[in-house]
Design a protein around this motif. Structure first.
Motif, PDB file in Angstrom:
ATOM      1  N   ARG A 205      27.299  42.000 -23.212  1.00  0.00           N
ATOM      2  CA  ARG A 205      27.800  40.790 -22.050  1.00  0.00           C
ATOM      3  C   ARG A 205      27.871  42.723 -21.300  1.00  0.00           C
ATOM      4  NH1 ARG A 205      32.967  43.993 -22.540  1.00  0.00           N
ATOM      5  NH2 ARG A 205      33.218  44.532 -24.990  1.00  0.00           N
ATOM      6  N   PRO A 206      28.246  41.801 -19.812  1.00  0.00           N
ATOM      7  CA  PRO A 206      28.093  43.109 -19.017  1.00  0.00           C
ATOM      8  C   PRO A 206      29.333  44.165 -19.388  1.00  0.00           C
ATOM      9  CG  PRO A 206      28.059  39.877 -17.768  1.00  0.00           C
ATOM     10  CD  PRO A 206      28.210  40.279 -19.302  1.00  0.00           C
ATOM     11  N   GLY A 207      28.933  45.576 -18.651  1.00  0.00           N
ATOM     12  CA  GLY A 207      30.268  46.310 -18.601  1.00  0.00           C
ATOM     13  C   GLY A 207      29.543  47.076 -19.873  1.00  0.00           C
ATOM     14  N   VAL A 208      28.502  46.861 -21.325  1.00  0.00           N
ATOM     15  CA  VAL A 208      29.004  47.019 -22.355  1.00  0.00           C
ATOM     16  C   VAL A 208      27.481  48.264 -21.872  1.00  0.00           C
ATOM     17  CG1 VAL A 208      27.173  46.760 -24.470  1.00  0.00           C
ATOM     18  CG2 VAL A 208      28.982  45.786 -23.991  1.00  0.00           C
ATOM     19  N   THR A 209      27.368  49.625 -22.517  1.00  0.00           N
ATOM     20  CA  THR A 209      26.994  50.314 -22.541  1.00  0.00           C
ATOM     21  C   THR A 209      25.212  50.497 -23.854  1.00  0.00           C
ATOM     22  OG1 THR A 209      27.295  52.435 -23.067  1.00  0.00           O
ATOM     23  CG2 THR A 209      28.343  51.958 -21.430  1.00  0.00           C
ATOM     24  N   THR A 210      24.215  50.554 -23.435  1.00  0.00           N
ATOM     25  CA  THR A 210      22.884  50.740 -24.348  1.00  0.00           C
ATOM     26  C   THR A 210      23.365  51.957 -25.062  1.00  0.00           C
ATOM     27  OG1 THR A 210      21.716  52.057 -22.576  1.00  0.00           O
ATOM     28  CG2 THR A 210      21.553  49.903 -23.110  1.00  0.00           C
ATOM     29  N   GLU A 211      24.239  52.628 -24.584  1.00  0.00           N
ATOM     30  CA  GLU A 211      24.437  54.087 -26.088  1.00  0.00           C
ATOM     31  C   GLU A 211      26.045  53.120 -26.649  1.00  0.00           C
ATOM     32  OE1 GLU A 211      24.791  58.318 -23.446  1.00  0.00           O
ATOM     33  OE2 GLU A 211      27.295  56.925 -23.737  1.00  0.00           O
ATOM     34  N   ALA A 212      26.625  52.512 -26.399  1.00  0.00           N
ATOM     35  CA  ALA A 212      27.753  51.979 -27.513  1.00  0.00           C
ATOM     36  C   ALA A 212      26.232  50.781 -28.766  1.00  0.00           C
ATOM     37  CB  ALA A 212      28.467  50.586 -26.421  1.00  0.00           C
ATOM     38  N   ILE A 213      25.172  50.219 -27.832  1.00  0.00           N
ATOM     39  CA  ILE A 213      24.768  49.569 -28.431  1.00  0.00           C
ATOM     40  C   ILE A 213      24.218  50.490 -29.243  1.00  0.00           C
ATOM     41  CG2 ILE A 213      22.367  48.019 -28.652  1.00  0.00           C
ATOM     42  CD1 ILE A 213      23.161  47.307 -25.602  1.00  0.00           C
TER      43      ILE A 213
ATOM     44  N   ASN B  53      15.338  45.749 -18.191  1.00  0.00           N
ATOM     45  CA  ASN B  53      14.708  45.277 -16.781  1.00  0.00           C
ATOM     46  C   ASN B  53      13.414  45.230 -16.490  1.00  0.00           C
ATOM     47  OD1 ASN B  53      17.051  43.845 -15.837  1.00  0.00           O
ATOM     48  ND2 ASN B  53      17.199  45.231 -14.722  1.00  0.00           N
ATOM     49  N   HIS B  54      13.037  46.741 -15.824  1.00  0.00           N
ATOM     50  CA  HIS B  54      11.148  47.149 -15.284  1.00  0.00           C
ATOM     51  C   HIS B  54      10.435  48.449 -16.418  1.00  0.00           C
ATOM     52  CE1 HIS B  54      13.791  50.182 -13.122  1.00  0.00           C
ATOM     53  NE2 HIS B  54      11.946  51.222 -12.951  1.00  0.00           N
ATOM     54  N   VAL B  55      11.857  48.756 -16.935  1.00  0.00           N
ATOM     55  CA  VAL B  55      11.503  48.893 -18.133  1.00  0.00           C
ATOM     56  C   VAL B  55      10.661  48.390 -19.521  1.00  0.00           C
ATOM     57  CG1 VAL B  55      12.106  50.475 -20.502  1.00  0.00           C
ATOM     58  CG2 VAL B  55      13.156  50.546 -18.587  1.00  0.00           C
ATOM     59  N   VAL B  56       9.291  48.889 -19.822  1.00  0.00           N
ATOM     60  CA  VAL B  56       8.662  48.020 -21.097  1.00  0.00           C
ATOM     61  C   VAL B  56       8.970  48.377 -22.289  1.00  0.00           C
ATOM     62  CG1 VAL B  56       6.255  47.987 -21.945  1.00  0.00           C
ATOM     63  CG2 VAL B  56       6.398  48.262 -19.471  1.00  0.00           C
ATOM     64  N   CYS B  57       9.120  49.814 -22.698  1.00  0.00           N
ATOM     65  CA  CYS B  57       9.694  49.672 -23.848  1.00  0.00           C
ATOM     66  C   CYS B  57       9.900  51.526 -23.667  1.00  0.00           C
ATOM     67  CB  CYS B  57       8.283  49.306 -25.381  1.00  0.00           C
ATOM     68  SG  CYS B  57       6.568  51.045 -24.683  1.00  0.00           S
ATOM     69  N   HIS B  58      10.347  51.658 -25.388  1.00  0.00           N
ATOM     70  CA  HIS B  58      11.262  53.299 -25.660  1.00  0.00           C
ATOM     71  C   HIS B  58      12.018  53.453 -24.259  1.00  0.00           C
ATOM     72  CE1 HIS B  58       7.051  53.492 -27.333  1.00  0.00           C
ATOM     73  NE2 HIS B  58       7.506  53.028 -27.663  1.00  0.00           N
ATOM     74  N   GLY B  59      12.850  52.303 -24.008  1.00  0.00           N
ATOM     75  CA  GLY B  59      13.905  52.511 -22.875  1.00  0.00           C
ATOM     76  C   GLY B  59      15.079  53.777 -24.133  1.00  0.00           C
ATOM     77  N   MET B  60      15.256  54.946 -23.492  1.00  0.00           N
ATOM     78  CA  MET B  60      16.082  56.031 -24.515  1.00  0.00           C
ATOM     79  C   MET B  60      17.983  55.275 -23.535  1.00  0.00           C
ATOM     80  SD  MET B  60      14.860  59.659 -24.860  1.00  0.00           S
ATOM     81  CE  MET B  60      14.526  60.099 -22.590  1.00  0.00           C
ATOM     82  N   PRO B  61      18.639  54.894 -25.016  1.00  0.00           N
ATOM     83  CA  PRO B  61      19.655  54.864 -25.142  1.00  0.00           C
ATOM     84  C   PRO B  61      21.076  55.230 -23.502  1.00  0.00           C
ATOM     85  CG  PRO B  61      19.724  54.472 -26.869  1.00  0.00           C
ATOM     86  CD  PRO B  61      18.464  54.867 -26.684  1.00  0.00           C
ATOM     87  N   ASN B  62      21.668  55.069 -22.685  1.00  0.00           N
ATOM     88  CA  ASN B  62      22.542  56.088 -21.729  1.00  0.00           C
ATOM     89  C   ASN B  62      23.690  55.475 -21.594  1.00  0.00           C
ATOM     90  OD1 ASN B  62      22.078  54.284 -19.969  1.00  0.00           O
ATOM     91  ND2 ASN B  62      19.878  54.459 -19.565  1.00  0.00           N
ATOM     92  N   PRO B  63      24.424  56.260 -21.060  1.00  0.00           N
ATOM     93  CA  PRO B  63      25.840  55.720 -20.404  1.00  0.00           C
ATOM     94  C   PRO B  63      25.715  54.700 -19.319  1.00  0.00           C
ATOM     95  CG  PRO B  63      25.718  57.935 -19.976  1.00  0.00           C
ATOM     96  CD  PRO B  63      24.340  57.310 -20.029  1.00  0.00           C
ATOM     97  N   ARG B  64      25.147  54.071 -18.538  1.00  0.00           N
ATOM     98  CA  ARG B  64      25.115  53.171 -17.543  1.00  0.00           C
ATOM     99  C   ARG B  64      25.238  52.047 -17.817  1.00  0.00           C
ATOM    100  NH1 ARG B  64      22.464  48.979 -14.811  1.00  0.00           N
ATOM    101  NH2 ARG B  64      20.639  48.950 -15.834  1.00  0.00           N
ATOM    102  N   PRO B  65      26.615  50.768 -17.405  1.00  0.00           N
ATOM    103  CA  PRO B  65      27.484  49.947 -17.975  1.00  0.00           C
ATOM    104  C   PRO B  65      25.673  48.220 -17.577  1.00  0.00           C
ATOM    105  CG  PRO B  65      28.375  51.133 -16.641  1.00  0.00           C
ATOM    106  CD  PRO B  65      27.417  51.697 -16.552  1.00  0.00           C
TER     107      PRO B  65
END
Ligand code: MF3
Ligand code: CO
Ligand code: CO
Length: 275
Positions: free
Chosen positions: A47-55, A87-99
């Motif tokens: 949901r909004p506010g969750v980070t990819t690091e948390a995933i 969004n415009h990342v096709v694949c292999h995006g790395m988890p980060n702290p951006r919500p």
């Protein structure tokens, strides 16, 4: 390309297509179902506010709690349990702290190794309300994967899959990424054959019962071209258009195809109706 019985082949890429027996299909069912449950858990937490690091953390914890291991962790220098492509990342995006923010679309790609079997699958997630063009992209991408899978039958060819995907996507003025493809999977993460998501019917290796591979089309709203960022992993669209991907691991059966990574909760494509 020739075929070998997986049971008597070395545990690595050999240049042959491995054919798996009933034990292989059972191992893939178990690994695939665990991966599907992990993606179901993602559906229930994003949901909004969750980070990819948390995933990433959720998937790491889920894997270990279930006697599995994330295949990407320390794979070729990759240091995360999932790929998260926003969004415009096709694949292999790395988890980060951006919500994650309302309107984002994100692919979460999970591969859990259970008893040596690799369950590889990914889904798209919509963060809150997303633009209409993003909704269309997710719809077309999911449908393209399912059409690719529906084209699989023993006696057919790998090219049938790419043709089904390309012939569906391109008339809708979206494009199919060429630089990354599906792959054989089983007791090896990335094996023969390559499953290209464009092609012509009847071309490429024959589809034979016992083959196990992924179908994982990446579809762009704009041009198909990608570039990899200086981190060495993150692949983005050159024109910065939105990109989406879904992935299933499948096996060729005597009569057709079996999908190993179907969601047990019916969370097949957004919007997921959370129970
Ligand atoms: N799961 C991806 C696939 O579908 C592979 C990710 S490899 C990584 O094949 F190193 F980028 F994580
Ligand atoms: Co894959
Ligand atoms: Co994957």
């Amino acid at each position: 390309m020739s075929y070998v019985a997986a049971a008597s082949a070395p545990l690595r890429k050999t240049g042959h297509i491995k054919l798996y027996g009933p034990e292989g299909f059972e191992g893939m069912r178990r690994a695939g179902q665990l991966t599907a449950r992990a993606l179901d858990a993602v559906a229930e937490m994003v949901r909004p506010g969750v980070t990819t690091e948390a995933i990433d953390q959720l998937i790491f914890d889920f894997a270990l709690a279930n006697g599995a291991y994330p295949a990407t962790l320390m794979y070729r220098g990759y240091r995360h349990s999932v790929c998260t492509s926003v969004n415009h990342v096709v694949c292999h995006g790395m988890p980060n702290p951006r919500p994650l923010r309302e309107g984002d679309i994100v692919n979460v790609d999970v591969t859990l190794v259970l008893d040596g079997w690799y369950g590889d699958s990914s889904r798209m997630f919509a963060i809150g309300a997303i633009p209409r063009r993003a909704e269309r992209l997710l719809e077309v991408t999911y449908e393209s994967m399912m059409r690719g899978i529906a084209a699989i039958r023993p006696g057919g060819h790998v090219g049938d899959i790419g043709a089904a995907i390309q012939d569906f996507v391109e008339p809708q003025h979206m494009s199919v990424v060429r630089d990354f493809c599906g792959h054989g999977v089983g007791q090896v993460f990335h094996d023969e054959p390559n499953i290209v998501h464009v092609g012509r019917r009847g071309e490429g290796p024959q589809l034979v019962p016992g083959m196990i591979f992924t179908v994982e089309p990446m579809i762009n709203l704009g041009r198909p071209h990608v570039k990899v960022l200086s981190d060495g992993w993150t692949a983005v669209t050159r024109d910065r258009s939105l990109s989406a991907q879904f992935e299933h691991a499948v096996g060729v059966t005597e009569t057709g195809v079996e999908i190993f990574t179907l969601s047990p909760k019916g969370y097949h494509k957004p919007p997921y109706q959370i129970a």
